[in-house]
Structure formats: C-alpha cells, structure tokens
Write a protein that holds these residues in place. Sequence first.
Motif, short mmCIF file in Angstrom:
data_model
loop_
_atom_site.label_atom_id
_atom_site.label_comp_id
_atom_site.label_asym_id
_atom_site.label_seq_id
_atom_site.Cartn_x
_atom_site.Cartn_y
_atom_site.Cartn_z
N VAL A 158 -10.60 28.23 44.57
CA VAL A 158 -10.52 29.34 45.53
C VAL A 158 -9.20 29.26 46.30
O VAL A 158 -8.83 28.21 46.81
CB VAL A 158 -11.70 29.30 46.52
N ALA A 159 -8.49 30.39 46.37
CA ALA A 159 -7.21 30.43 47.09
C ALA A 159 -7.13 31.71 47.90
O ALA A 159 -7.54 32.78 47.45
CB ALA A 159 -6.05 30.36 46.11
N ILE A 160 -6.58 31.60 49.11
CA ILE A 160 -6.32 32.75 49.97
C ILE A 160 -4.83 33.08 49.84
O ILE A 160 -3.98 32.25 50.16
CB ILE A 160 -6.69 32.45 51.43
N CYS A 161 -4.55 34.27 49.34
CA CYS A 161 -3.18 34.61 48.95
C CYS A 161 -2.61 35.69 49.87
O CYS A 161 -3.26 36.70 50.14
CB CYS A 161 -3.15 35.10 47.51
N ARG A 162 -1.37 35.48 50.30
CA ARG A 162 -0.73 36.38 51.27
C ARG A 162 0.27 37.33 50.63
O ARG A 162 0.82 38.20 51.31
CB ARG A 162 -0.02 35.55 52.34
N ASN A 163 0.56 37.14 49.35
CA ASN A 163 1.52 38.02 48.69
C ASN A 163 1.30 37.96 47.18
O ASN A 163 0.47 37.17 46.69
CB ASN A 163 2.96 37.62 49.04
N ALA A 164 2.03 38.80 46.45
CA ALA A 164 1.85 38.91 45.00
C ALA A 164 2.16 37.59 44.29
O ALA A 164 1.47 37.22 43.33
CB ALA A 164 2.75 40.02 44.46
N GLU A 165 3.17 36.89 44.75
CA GLU A 165 3.53 35.62 44.11
C GLU A 165 2.40 34.61 44.20
O GLU A 165 2.09 33.91 43.23
CB GLU A 165 4.79 35.06 44.76
N GLU A 166 1.74 34.55 45.36
CA GLU A 166 0.63 33.61 45.52
C GLU A 166 -0.57 34.03 44.67
O GLU A 166 -1.29 33.18 44.15
CB GLU A 166 0.25 33.51 47.00
N VAL A 167 -0.80 35.35 44.54
CA VAL A 167 -1.89 35.82 43.68
C VAL A 167 -1.65 35.38 42.25
O VAL A 167 -2.55 34.85 41.58
CB VAL A 167 -2.02 37.35 43.75
N ARG A 168 -0.45 35.58 41.75
CA ARG A 168 -0.13 35.20 40.37
C ARG A 168 -0.28 33.69 40.16
O ARG A 168 -0.88 33.24 39.18
CB ARG A 168 1.29 35.63 40.02
N LYS A 169 0.23 32.92 41.09
CA LYS A 169 0.15 31.47 40.98
C LYS A 169 -1.29 30.99 40.98
O LYS A 169 -1.69 30.13 40.16
CB LYS A 169 0.93 30.81 42.12
#
Length: 420
Positions: A158-169
């Motif tokens: 589970v990850a909380i993502c703040r931008n597109a780069e974090e979503v992809r990673k």
Amino acid sequence: MPPTAVLVDAYTSGNHLPPAFAKLGVDVVHVQSTPELMTSMRPPDLGAYREAVPHGTPEETAARLAEFAPICVIAGQEPGVPLADDLSERLGLPGNGTALSTARRDKYEMIEALRRAGVRCADQLKSGSSDTLVAWAEERGRYPVVVKPLSSAATDGVAICRNAEEVRKAADAVLGTVNIFGEHNDEVLLQSFLDGEEYMVDFVSYAGERYACGIWQYHKKLKDTHRIYHRDSITPPDSGTAREIIAYMHEALDALGIQYGPTHAEVIVTAEGPALVEVGARPSGGLLPDFHDRCLGANQGDVTALAYARPREFAEHYAGRTYRKVTEATLMFLDTELDGVVESIDEDVVAEIEALESVHTFVPKLAPGKRMRPTVDLYTATGSVHLYNRSADALGRDAARIQQLKDRVYRLRDDTGWTA
C-alpha cells in the motif's frame, strides 16, 4: 461425538478459535486451502484439532467434512474466506454463501459492491498497466491517491502517492509480484484518498444480528509513501464517532452479504462520514483474548464460538450490543530504521519492557538469523506490545519508554560489523 466446528486457514489470530470452541465443548477440524501451509504467517497449531483435512477440491473436502456433521465452517484468516463460503454452502450450514464471495476478498469488487448498494465509498480503478493508472490519476486531478494490491493484507504494497511519478513507481512495485498469501499481483488497485481519522472495527454476526467487539483509532506515521502502524487506542462506545461507525458498518456488511461470522474492518471517518477502506470476513489480526477481555469486556474469538455453538445465548447477551471501555489501552507496533541480520535478542531489554506496569504482552517478531529491514508496513514491524492501565498518564509513560528501548531489543550485524 461432540459437535465440531471447521476452521479454514486458521493462521495467526485464527489460533485463538480452537480454545474458544473447546471452552464450549466443541471440537475443531482444520482445512487448508493450499497444497502446503503458507510460511508468511504464523501457522495453525494442528495439535489443537481433532483432525487436519489436507487440501483438495471443494467437492472432496465437503464430502470428507460431512463425516463430522459440523455446525459451522469459518475462515480463520484471509485466504480461507472463499473456501469457507463454498464449504458452508455445500454443507447447508449457516454462512455468507458464495454469491458475493469475490467481493469479500477482491478489494475492487468490495468497493463496487458498496457503490451498487448506495453505501459511501472511494472512487477507484484497477488495471494491469501502470500507464492506465497514471492516466486516471492525472485526469482525475486530485492527489494524493492510494495504490494497493487487490487481495493482500497488513498494508502489504500500500502506498499513498502525491504525483504521477509516485503512482507509477508504486504500481510497478506491485505488478508482477506475489502478495503475502502467495497470490500473483496481475492488477493493481488505485483509489481516491480518504482524508480523515482511521479506525479498526471488529464485529461478530449471526443471522444478521451483530455485536460490535471493538473500535480502535489508528495512529499511523507517514514514511515516504507508506503509512505505517504506530499505535491504536479504544474509541469510547458511547461517543458520536462510534455510533456513526457502527451504523455505517451495518450498511457495509449488508452490502457485502456478511450475515455470519467475525469481521475485521478499517474505516476512515471523512468530512462526509465514514467510508470503508476494506473488510475481512475473518477474525481480527490483533485479536488477543485475555487482553481484549480486560479492555473491552469480551473478545471476538469467544463471541464467535458462542454465536455458532449457542446462537440463543449470543442473541440474548450480545446481539445488538457493543463493547465496553473498561480501561485505557493501546497496541503498539514497533518500527525501525535499522538494517541488518539479527545476531541475538537482548533479554535484559526484553525483561525491562515486560516489567513496565502497563505491559500485558510483548512479542518480538524477529528471531536470530532473520533480516531486519527499515519498517514500511505491518510485516516489517519489529515487534508488538499490548498495554493497558487505568491511568492514561502511566500508559503514556510506559509507551514512551518502549519507544526509547525498541531498537535495543535486537543485536544486529551488517557488512561493516556490529550495530547495537
């Protein structure tokens, strides 16, 4: 022959169910849903069972279980939910049936079942493509968002993502891997971020009548894109928050067809009201019967056994009621930034923690020879401590002392030498 209860995949907290049934004169039989026992969780104590039925087809397993004339089939842990649903239906026993079984394991289907029923829930998308997930997040235009596997547990992946780069990673880190239950992550779930306080909510249901076993507020720490467990505290049952959560959970459980058995849910109370993160149709992973008896007046394991073995007593003493807050209490999960191999456990430090006034149980999670890594989820926590005390100040002092001692429990070695 005494009555018999069947437990499917009774790993971790499922180990508390055999003694709960034994107190009521009920034998237990274990069924495993996989060819081999899973190694990612504390295994069932098979010595507590009359018999362990090996993995087989549902038809074969149901035929074997019929010989015991069981009173129920219950999932002891998350992987056993679909098989428990199937077997109870085949055997004509009280259960939740198979019609919505997928929605009780697949987190995407779970939230969609709530949406169809008009129950408040997150926006979401699932995909096997990180490009598709990034595009949805960008088009939606509201961060943060949450990336998670479809069917895992304990904040695995589970990850909380703040931008597109974090979503992809985060998506790429999950896709193509295997979750803690040995299931392949061929798709990833992306959900809107539910902003608010998070709560753990445990119930026992029988024939649609429910007992609220406990509501605990989570206090988590944000580390990079991960919210890691830190501690939790009892929510007073007569508070407006507890009443709001209980009313919401009745709607959510009905939407998922959960009319029988134990459930363990995470709920976030947003500005619009409670919204489900997820729910498991099995006992809480934090179940510790003696601790919960002292803190809440009852425990989910014993109430589950009573509901199936003596439904009238459950209806008389528990149905429609809630837990009590008997004392101040907390469950702490110990985190670390250390990285190395455990050489040994410092028993003097363990003894100091166990001697603290508020400590009920301290469980170091790592044995000598195991690798300690920086904590990113529940499975990389280094230990857990249950505490209770009538004095909130004393409880706080003991919790603070444990924080000072937690990294001294283990003696580590790494490539450069010894690390205390």
